[in-house]
Design an enzyme around this catalytic site. Structure first.
Site, PDB file in Angstrom:
ATOM      1  N   THR A 221       0.968  -1.232   0.151  1.00  0.00           N
ATOM      2  CA  THR A 221      -0.096   0.056  -0.206  1.00  0.00           C
ATOM      3  C   THR A 221       0.879   1.266   0.101  1.00  0.00           C
ATOM      4  OG1 THR A 221      -1.557  -1.235   1.329  1.00  0.00           O
ATOM      5  CG2 THR A 221      -2.120   1.163   1.010  1.00  0.00           C
ATOM      6  N   HIS A 222       2.140   0.982  -0.342  1.00  0.00           N
ATOM      7  CA  HIS A 222       3.053   2.139  -0.276  1.00  0.00           C
ATOM      8  C   HIS A 222       2.996   3.138  -1.628  1.00  0.00           C
ATOM      9  CE1 HIS A 222       5.531  -0.281   2.563  1.00  0.00           C
ATOM     10  NE2 HIS A 222       4.588   0.114   3.090  1.00  0.00           N
ATOM     11  N   LEU A 223       1.953   3.744  -1.627  1.00  0.00           N
ATOM     12  CA  LEU A 223       1.576   4.541  -2.865  1.00  0.00           C
ATOM     13  C   LEU A 223       2.333   6.000  -2.419  1.00  0.00           C
ATOM     14  CD1 LEU A 223      -1.946   3.330  -3.387  1.00  0.00           C
ATOM     15  CD2 LEU A 223      -0.149   3.142  -5.118  1.00  0.00           C
TER      16      LEU A 223
END
Lengths: 214, 595
Positions: B522-524
């Site tokens: 989820t590292h956007l």
């Protein structure tokens, strides 16, 4: 704080104990034909063998039927706004069907294919013929109206895995049999004294949220 | 529109989003004597509720029914690989898992808590210094953050003390003090807590990586290795490696979260008010367009309400911040054709692949034991720690064993070695063997920013409130694929030194597009980046909108390009950095902090 998992374990002393005989289960969502398919398919997807119990002993069909009564199965957590435009597979699921509809279309489609090719419903076929049909569905080689068979198969397989390996509070993983074959301790959730016991399996059996042990 | 909305009593500051950034900013603004309203579109959450043992120890609810995550039925994004495609809605959770509710992603995260490498903060300058400007591939928008490690150091330190972070330093005040990461910069202080114990697989990886000649270190983890009281006076319990971090509210109060580490104090502050189930529709501006006047939101009963405020601080998740700016007309939207505009520009992700190592079947790897932030890494191929000259790519990747606790359903889904069927007796045998006797090694690489990778508003699909969804245009690029393959190749020797009986090296494949169906991370990041040039950044180096000076935007949206590290430590430090400059300068002299 370390005692919390122990509390759950202790509560089982007066708990369910030995595995209860399987009670007959009447499906709420699936009709008789669908239920027969589900029992047969689950038995092929996770067969009982030397490595541990199969999906039937773990009550995976019951788990799936109970899930079908949850908002999840009506697509409550999915974005279901129109328009539904099909695109490349890697851009993800784009059908207008929530899980319940996928099961309805998919099981009817599987049984229709079984009837066309073998003049019997899926559940009445020999196991290796069932496997061939499941593989065809998995590989997207069948079409059930506008439902690609892989979309149905993926939904089924995902729910089967959930049913076999989730906490028994959800209706599957009976007797913690799924966890026992993996050596997964379930809700123990306290490895303060085992984190640096290298390479040695954790000695306590699995425990469930309600305190059932295996 | 807003004329119909009910107008509430004005406050000094409205904070949009109740995660780490929002909680830090709200805490700082109340300390500065300002009235603060925090709006969170999801429900209120607390560890005593969602986290209570044993009900919370439920993998189905946590990781497969997404109890703590965004309700996609109300709002999602659309995704395509390139501008020639029609972007399609992200209808079911898969590739990334944005959070929702009080605590935000800070409640469901794992706990890996890094400082940004100094070279990453000025990556464009550093690459040009070392290899020349021609080294930067055509179409790559490589930029500096506009802030240095030395400037951020006090705020990295503060965040670690608030989070109760466990780790081992390498250098403190220029002196080597321990066995920490030899590539890490000097610190002003030790970690507040000693490192977590190594789980077995991390222990094996540490030994093997050292044998091969790499420099292993304990991952900095916001999972408390001991009891801890943070500077706000809240207490954490010691992590017991239960393995329920990512996707869960930690029942041991060991994993740092806004809910445990900040909100217990903030909730009692007379200047603070939290409003849950309030979905912000837009930031309102005055007739000049250069000043925000508050925000308009839909409240829990579905009423549209306007909250006037002197300052608006956007602290929603990365892409929600970008979308709110686009919906509110704050900053010029990015146009990839003309290569103009800034909001939506430099959208980035994390370039992660996982390799699997099978050990002797007599060895139990106990993969269910874990801490979300724990493990062992080496940085020999991260950031600018190695010579990129002969390699011809920009960026790098730490390599680690970060055994966060593999639970039963996840283990069943992962199955056996590649080529094993997904079901039937062969699956069962391969899956059980893999679950009991294997371990996973991640290459957690950086993803660079490109001219044709960006965010804008979707022309077709709308959310439950009638507003356009955000559209992502994203694909993996040659530079990033080559970087991943180079680094993953190094894992082979480490696996051999671990005594592997079988190894699967998980590499990115050329020509294989970004797949929204497979969980990655989820590292956007990016999309409203910080910088020193308003032509290439939406925010100045104080996280302030260049165009609307009383709007600050805090989050991973500020990253001009990706990094090999997890984003939360940097987001928290940027929040404290921005808060410091708001408190010391902006409050007394409201106006642009950078010219």
């Amino acid at each position: 704080m370390q005692g919390l998992a122990g509390v759950a374990a202790c509560s089982t002393v007066s708990g369910t104990g030995a595995a209860a005989p399987p009670r007959p289960y009447t499906p709420v969502f699936f009709n008789a034909a669908e239920w027969n398919f589900l029992l047969a398919a689950c038995d092929r997807l996770i067969p009982a063998d030397a490595n541990g119990p199969g999906a039937l002993a773990l009550n995976v069909p019951r788990f799936i039927d109970q899930q079908m009564t949850m908002p999840y199965a009506q697509g409550a957590q999915w974005y279901m706004a129109a328009p539904f435009v099909q695109g490349p597979d890697n851009l993800g699921y784009q059908l207008p069907y929530p899980p319940r509809d996928l099961y309805r279309h998919g099981i009817a489609g599987m049984n229709a294919h079984a009837a066309t090719r073998h003049a019997r419903p899926f559940a009445a076929l020999a196991p290796d013929v069932q496997d061939d049909l499941l593989r065809a569905a998995e590989g997207g080689k069948l079409v059930f109206g506008d439902v690609p068979s892989a979309a149905f198969f993926d939904q089924l397989l995902a729910n089967v895995m959930e049913g076999a390996f989730s906490d028994p509070i959800h209706g599957g993983n009976t007797g913690l049999g799924g966890w026992a074959m993996l050596g997964f301790p379930g809700a123990r959730a306290d490895f303060m004294d085992w984190v640096d016991r290298y390479g040695v399996h954790y000695p306590l059996g699995s425990v469930s949220i309600t305190g059932e042990t295996a | 529109m807003s004329d119909d909305a009910r107008r509430l009593k004005p406050v000094d500051v409205v904070v949009v989003g109740g995660g780490w950034a929002g909680s830090i900013m709200a805490k700082e603004m109340t300390e500065a004597g300002r009235t603060v309203v925090m709006l969170e579109r999801g429900p209120d959450r607390s560890t005593a509720g969602e986290g209570a043992y044993p009900a919370s120890i439920d993998e189905l609810e946590g990781n497969f029914r997404y109890k703590l995550f965004q309700d996609l039925s109300k709002s999602t994004v659309t995704i395509r690989n390139n501008a020639s495609q029609t972007a399609l809605p992200y209808r079911r959770m898969a590739a990334f898992l944005p959070g929702e509710g009080v605590g935000g992603a800070g409640l469901h995260w794992s706990g890996v808590h890094f400082r940004m490498p100094p070279d990453d903060l000025r990556l464009r300058s550093r690459v040009i210094e070392k290899y020349g400007a021609k080294f930067i591939p055509e179409g790559m928008n490589l930029q500096d953050y506009g802030v240095t490690y030395e400037e951020l150091e006090p705020f990295f330190d503060k965040a670690e003390k608030v989070f109760g972070t466990s780790g081992e330093a390498y250098k403190v005040n220029g002196q080597v003090v321990g066995q920490g990461n030899v590539f890490s910069p000097s610190r002003s202080d030790h970690f507040p807590l000693p490192p977590l114990k190594d789980v077995y697989t991390a222990h094996l990886f540490r030994k093997a990586a050292a044998e091969v000649g790499f420099h292993p270190y304990s991952l900095p983890a916001a999972n408390a290795s001991q009891q801890y009281t943070n500077p706000y006076g809240v207490q954490m319990g010691p992590c017991n490696f239960c393995g329920y971090c990512s996707g869960y509210a930690c029942y041991m109060y060991s994993k740092a979260s806004p809910n445990v580490n900040i909100l217990p104090v903030l909730r009692r502050h007379p200047l603070f008010e939290l409003r849950a189930n309030c979905h912000v529709l837009r930031v309102e501006r005055d007739s000049t367009g250069k000043r925000a006047t508050g925000v308009t939101y839909t409240d829990a009963e579905g009423k549209v309400v306007t909250q006037p405020a002197e300052m608006v601080i956007l602290t929603a998740f990365q892409f929600h911040n970008v979308r709110l700016m686009l919906l509110s007309g704050i900053g010029k939207p990015y146009d990839p054709v003309r290569n103009e505009g800034v909001v939506g520009r430099n959208f980035v992700y994390q370039n992660v692949t996982t390799s699997v190592v099978w050990l002797d079947p007599k060895v139990e790897t106990n993969q269910y034991i874990g801490a979300g932030g724990g493990g062992v890494a080496f940085d020999d191929f991260n950031s600018e720690n190695f010579d990129h000259g002969p390699l011809g790519f920009v960026g790098g990747s730490p390599v680690w064993v970060n055994q966060a606790g593999v639970k039963a359903i996840a283990g069943a889904h992962s199955g056996g070695p590649p080529g094993t069927p997904r079901w039937g007796s062969a699956w069962k045998a391969g899956m059980i063997d893999t679950y009991r006797h294997s371990l996973r090694i991640d290459a957690h690489g950086a993803n660079m920013a490109y001219r044709d990778v960006y965010l804008d508003l979707d022309p077709t699909w709308k959310d439950a409130y009638g507003q356009p969804l955000l559209r992502m245009t994203f694909d993996w690029k040659d530079n990033d694929i080559r970087m991943n393959r180079y680094v993953v190749d190094k894992i082979g020797n480490v696996a051999k030194a671990m005594g592997a009986r079988n190894v699967h090296l998980g590499m990115r494949e050329f020509g294989k597009p970004f797949d929204t169906r497979q969980y990655q991370t989820t590292h956007l990041g990016g999309g409203a980046v910080m910088g020193t040039d308003p032509q290439t950044s939406a925010l100045n180096r104080y996280m302030q909108s260049w165009d609307v000076h009383n709007v600050f935007v805090i989050g991973a949206n500020a990253f001009p390009q990706g990094t090999g590290y997890n984003p939360t430590g940097m987001v928290a430090a940027l929040a404290y950095w921005a808060a410091y400059h708001i408190r010391t300068t902006y409050l007394a002299h409201p106006g642009p902090l950078a010219g």
